[in-house]
Write an enzyme that holds these catalytic residues in place. Structure first.
Site, PDB file in Angstrom:
ATOM      1  N   ALA A  41      42.603 133.391  64.705  1.00 58.63           N
ATOM      2  CA  ALA A  41      41.189 133.242  64.120  1.00 58.63           C
ATOM      3  C   ALA A  41      40.798 134.575  63.673  1.00 58.63           C
ATOM      4  CB  ALA A  41      40.375 132.774  65.359  1.00 58.63           C
ATOM      5  N   GLY A  46      41.892 140.824  68.487  1.00 62.22           N
ATOM      6  CA  GLY A  46      43.300 141.008  68.168  1.00 62.22           C
ATOM      7  C   GLY A  46      43.794 140.711  66.837  1.00 62.22           C
ATOM      8  N   CYS A  47      43.045 139.811  66.322  1.00 58.37           N
ATOM      9  CA  CYS A  47      43.543 139.416  64.691  1.00 58.37           C
ATOM     10  C   CYS A  47      42.832 140.339  63.937  1.00 58.37           C
ATOM     11  CB  CYS A  47      42.807 137.903  64.290  1.00 58.37           C
ATOM     12  SG  CYS A  47      43.782 136.832  65.294  1.00 58.37           S
ATOM     13  N   THR A  48      41.570 140.874  64.236  1.00 60.50           N
ATOM     14  CA  THR A  48      41.253 141.794  63.348  1.00 60.50           C
ATOM     15  C   THR A  48      42.203 143.278  63.323  1.00 60.50           C
ATOM     16  OG1 THR A  48      38.897 141.329  63.571  1.00 60.50           O
ATOM     17  CG2 THR A  48      38.997 143.575  62.920  1.00 60.50           C
ATOM     18  N   ALA A  51      45.054 142.487  61.200  1.00 61.32           N
ATOM     19  CA  ALA A  51      44.901 142.422  59.614  1.00 61.32           C
ATOM     20  C   ALA A  51      44.501 143.791  59.175  1.00 61.32           C
ATOM     21  CB  ALA A  51      43.376 141.440  59.664  1.00 61.32           C
TER      22      ALA A  51
END
Length: 157
Positions: A41, A46-48, A51
């Site tokens: 998401a 974590g995804c930030t 990315a």
């Protein structure tokens, strides 16, 4: 449970909307290597981190002949917010139907805080110039993953 891809498999074709609603296809990248990474998401810690790591290493990866596409179940509007908020340069596409996530083996059962849940399995698939899977990494960690990819692909940062 979707099948995991193996080196030598043909990477499933896809055309998905990016943060601006434009269609991005794997076929658009024929002749270049593509790192397709799957994350749960946009706008989550974590995804930030992941990315931002890809964005920070985009020039190094591009110089080595790799394009990068991030895939999540998010809609283009949320991807646009994510890109603006974090100043991301990586191409982000949305797969709300989860069809492509499943085709790549990046959606299914996983353990989350000790419970078995169904969701996006953080994964990265490296596709060669001819559309074949070169590497497939599943259940990767958000932190340090890009550094590991650089090592695995023998790319000097």
């Amino acid at each position: 449970m979707s099948e995991r891809l193996q080196p030598g498999d043909t990477a499933p074709a896809f055309t998905l909307p990016d943060a601006d609603g434009n269609e991005v296809s794997l076929a658009d990248h024929k002749g270049r290597k593509v790192i397709v990474y799957f994350y749960p998401a946009a706008l989550t810690p974590g995804c930030t981190k992941q990315a931002c790591d890809f964005t920070d290493n985009l020039d190094v990866l591009a110089a080595a002949g790799y394009d990068v596409i991030g895939v999540s179940p998010d809609k283009p509007e949320k991807l646009a917010k994510f890109r603006e908020k974090e100043n991301l340069k990586v191409t982000l596409v949305g797969d709300p139907s989860k069809e492509i996530l499943e085709a790549y083996g990046a959606f299914g059962e996983k353990k989350l805080y000790g419970k078995v849940v169904t969701g996006v399995i953080r994964s990265t698939v490296v596709v060669d110039e001819d559309g074949k899977v070169e590497h497939a990494f599943y259940n990767v960690k958000a932190t340090g993953h890009v550094a590991k990819i650089l090592r695995d692909l023998s790319i000097e940062a």
